[in-house]
Scaffold this motif. Structure first.
Motif, mmCIF file in Angstrom:
data_model
loop_
_atom_site.group_PDB
_atom_site.id
_atom_site.type_symbol
_atom_site.label_atom_id
_atom_site.label_comp_id
_atom_site.label_asym_id
_atom_site.label_seq_id
_atom_site.Cartn_x
_atom_site.Cartn_y
_atom_site.Cartn_z
ATOM 1 N N ARG A 189 0.801 -1.211 0.000
ATOM 2 C CA ARG A 189 0.000 0.000 0.000
ATOM 3 C C ARG A 189 0.845 1.276 0.000
ATOM 4 O O ARG A 189 0.309 2.380 0.024
ATOM 5 N N THR A 190 2.170 1.113 -0.070
ATOM 6 C CA THR A 190 3.046 2.286 -0.121
ATOM 7 C C THR A 190 2.702 3.134 -1.344
ATOM 8 O O THR A 190 2.579 2.606 -2.444
ATOM 9 N N PRO A 191 2.549 4.438 -1.172
ATOM 10 C CA PRO A 191 2.261 5.283 -2.339
ATOM 11 C C PRO A 191 3.405 5.240 -3.359
ATOM 12 O O PRO A 191 4.579 5.225 -2.989
ATOM 13 N N ALA A 192 3.048 5.221 -4.617
ATOM 14 C CA ALA A 192 4.036 5.213 -5.697
ATOM 15 C C ALA A 192 3.518 6.084 -6.830
ATOM 16 O O ALA A 192 2.311 6.320 -6.958
ATOM 17 N N ALA A 193 4.436 6.568 -7.631
ATOM 18 C CA ALA A 193 4.054 7.414 -8.757
ATOM 19 C C ALA A 193 4.988 7.168 -9.926
ATOM 20 O O ALA A 193 6.139 6.764 -9.748
ATOM 21 N N ILE A 194 4.480 7.421 -11.117
ATOM 22 C CA ILE A 194 5.298 7.457 -12.324
ATOM 23 C C ILE A 194 5.185 8.858 -12.899
ATOM 24 O O ILE A 194 4.069 9.376 -13.084
ATOM 25 N N VAL A 221 1.304 12.101 -15.057
ATOM 26 C CA VAL A 221 1.585 11.604 -13.706
ATOM 27 C C VAL A 221 0.577 10.511 -13.380
ATOM 28 O O VAL A 221 -0.634 10.688 -13.575
ATOM 29 N N LEU A 222 1.075 9.396 -12.899
ATOM 30 C CA LEU A 222 0.225 8.302 -12.431
ATOM 31 C C LEU A 222 0.544 8.047 -10.967
ATOM 32 O O LEU A 222 1.716 7.873 -10.607
ATOM 33 N N VAL A 223 -0.475 8.036 -10.124
ATOM 34 C CA VAL A 223 -0.309 7.741 -8.700
ATOM 35 C C VAL A 223 -1.102 6.482 -8.372
ATOM 36 O O VAL A 223 -2.268 6.354 -8.760
ATOM 37 N N ALA A 224 -0.461 5.553 -7.669
ATOM 38 C CA ALA A 224 -1.113 4.294 -7.315
ATOM 39 C C ALA A 224 -0.409 3.702 -6.104
ATOM 40 O O ALA A 224 0.512 4.308 -5.547
ATOM 41 N N GLU A 234 1.776 -2.014 -5.022
ATOM 42 C CA GLU A 234 1.360 -3.336 -5.488
ATOM 43 C C GLU A 234 0.603 -3.291 -6.818
ATOM 44 O O GLU A 234 0.467 -4.321 -7.485
ATOM 45 N N THR A 235 0.134 -2.118 -7.210
ATOM 46 C CA THR A 235 -0.632 -2.023 -8.458
ATOM 47 C C THR A 235 0.019 -1.116 -9.492
ATOM 48 O O THR A 235 -0.507 -0.995 -10.609
ATOM 49 N N ILE A 236 1.140 -0.489 -9.165
ATOM 50 C CA ILE A 236 1.702 0.531 -10.048
ATOM 51 C C ILE A 236 2.090 -0.033 -11.417
ATOM 52 O O ILE A 236 1.855 0.600 -12.452
ATOM 53 N N ALA A 237 2.648 -1.248 -11.463
ATOM 54 C CA ALA A 237 3.063 -1.812 -12.747
ATOM 55 C C ALA A 237 1.856 -2.116 -13.628
ATOM 56 O O ALA A 237 1.860 -1.822 -14.835
ATOM 57 N N GLU A 238 0.816 -2.691 -13.034
ATOM 58 C CA GLU A 238 -0.395 -3.009 -13.792
ATOM 59 C C GLU A 238 -1.054 -1.740 -14.318
ATOM 60 O O GLU A 238 -1.472 -1.674 -15.482
ATOM 61 N N ARG A 239 -1.128 -0.720 -13.473
ATOM 62 C CA ARG A 239 -1.729 0.547 -13.888
ATOM 63 C C ARG A 239 -0.923 1.204 -15.007
ATOM 64 O O ARG A 239 -1.489 1.779 -15.945
ATOM 65 N N ALA A 240 0.395 1.135 -14.893
ATOM 66 C CA ALA A 240 1.246 1.755 -15.918
ATOM 67 C C ALA A 240 1.013 1.116 -17.273
ATOM 68 O O ALA A 240 0.929 1.806 -18.298
ATOM 69 N N VAL A 297 5.051 10.770 -1.940
ATOM 70 C CA VAL A 297 4.029 10.758 -2.996
ATOM 71 C C VAL A 297 2.663 11.095 -2.404
ATOM 72 O O VAL A 297 1.856 11.813 -3.017
ATOM 73 N N GLY A 298 2.418 10.613 -1.187
ATOM 74 C CA GLY A 298 1.134 10.857 -0.539
ATOM 75 C C GLY A 298 0.891 12.302 -0.186
ATOM 76 O O GLY A 298 -0.257 12.692 0.104
ATOM 77 N N GLN A 299 1.945 13.123 -0.202
ATOM 78 C CA GLN A 299 1.791 14.549 0.112
ATOM 79 C C GLN A 299 1.253 15.346 -1.066
ATOM 80 O O GLN A 299 0.825 16.488 -0.911
ATOM 81 N N ARG A 300 1.275 14.759 -2.237
ATOM 82 C CA ARG A 300 0.923 15.504 -3.450
ATOM 83 C C ARG A 300 -0.491 16.061 -3.390
ATOM 84 O O ARG A 300 -0.736 17.223 -3.732
ATOM 85 N N ARG A 301 -1.419 15.236 -2.947
ATOM 86 C CA ARG A 301 -2.819 15.659 -2.941
ATOM 87 C C ARG A 301 -3.049 16.788 -1.943
ATOM 88 O O ARG A 301 -3.788 17.735 -2.207
ATOM 89 N N ALA A 302 -2.391 16.693 -0.787
ATOM 90 C CA ALA A 302 -2.575 17.730 0.227
ATOM 91 C C ALA A 302 -1.931 19.048 -0.177
ATOM 92 O O ALA A 302 -2.464 20.128 0.103
ATOM 93 N N LEU A 303 -0.775 18.966 -0.850
ATOM 94 C CA LEU A 303 -0.033 20.175 -1.181
ATOM 95 C C LEU A 303 -0.508 20.839 -2.465
ATOM 96 O O LEU A 303 -0.387 22.056 -2.630
#
Length: 268
Positions: free
Chosen positions: A206-211, A222-225, A228-234, A251-257
């Motif tokens: 569940r760690t935040p990840a981005a491409i 920008v893709l945020v996921a 565990e799902t980042i490769a499939e989403r990409a 990565v999780g700070q992006r939405r707040a900032l």
């Protein structure tokens, strides 16, 4: 006041670019706004610009009096061998030309700048480095992700993913164990293997990840996921190189900032 007027008012005097010298320069992550004054001045003074695939062709408009020699250097695509590039730099310098070796990002951050400097030193060619905005920090800023943030991280890891699954691979478990965010260059082809290795090393799926794809350019995506799902989403959303992978709580700070930028769907 135009940008040109503003630049003209700055008390900046570039160092002399002598004939027979090679300058190893970084053009930044892609957008023209990341080009430094020093590199812009070198482009104007150069006789020859030897440039990579990640350099925006628009940058070369500042070198209208120079020959432009393209040498590729994009992962997975045909490129000029490094030894050939080294010989080309030496030959052009020995012919008395001002040679600008221009790379994406920063020449010394996964850009082989050190290798090329060693080749020049061995040949007796004078050189200097012109730093550029490295792709990691330029891309993070453009995407609204802080590289460091109090209470979130105390370090940041820059890693290369091109050797994933080979004997030269990094110890991803050790990197996962640091608990610090990781920015991965040249990792898109091995994204699934890298994500699995990080999870095997202890990172939660569940760690935040981005491409961050084509960062700072008009084509930026920008893709945020979750990790565990980042490769499939990409794969599903057509993300491809050139792109950086970011894993960690920054990565999780992006939405707040930057709520206006956070239009990508974060997996629940």
């Amino acid at each position: 006041m135009s940008v040109a007027d503003a630049v003209a008012r700055l008390p900046y005097a570039p160092p002399p670019f002598e004939p027979g010298h090679v300058w190893l320069a970084g053009a930044g992550p892609g957008g023209l706004g990341c080009l430094t004054l020093e590199v812009a001045a070198a482009l104007q003074a150069a006789d020859v610009v030897i440039y990579d695939a990640l350099v925006d062709p628009a940058v070369l408009q500042a070198a209208c009096g120079a020959r432009h020699l393209y040498v590729g250097k994009r992962g997975g695509e045909p490129s000029t061998p490094q030894d050939t590039i080294n010989r080309l730099m030496v030959a052009e310098a020995r012919a008395g030309r001002r040679v600008l070796r221009l790379k994406g990002g920063d020449p010394n951050t996964f850009g082989r700048g050190g290798e090329e400097a060693l080749a020049l030193a061995a040949a007796g060619i004078p050189f200097r480095f012109l730093p550029g905005v490295t792709s990691a920090f330029g891309a993070l800023a453009a995407a609204g992700i802080p590289a460091t943030m109090r209470g979130v991280n105390k370090a940041i890891v820059l890693a290369t993913g091109h050797a994933a699954g080979t004997p030269e691979d990094l110890d991803w478990a050790a990197l996962a164990g640091t608990g610090q965010p990781i920015v991965i260059y040249m990792g898109m082809r091995n994204l699934e293997a890298i994500a699995k290795a990080l999870m095997a090393g202890g990172l939660s799926g569940r760690t935040p990840a981005a491409i961050l794809m084509a960062a700072t350019t008009a084509g930026e995506r920008v893709l945020v996921a979750r990790l565990e799902t980042i490769a499939e989403r990409a794969r599903a959303e057509g993300f491809r190189a050139p792109a950086l992978i970011v894993v960690g709580d920054i990565v999780g700070q992006r939405r707040a900032l930057a709520p206006r930028q956070a239009c990508e769907r974060m997996d629940a």
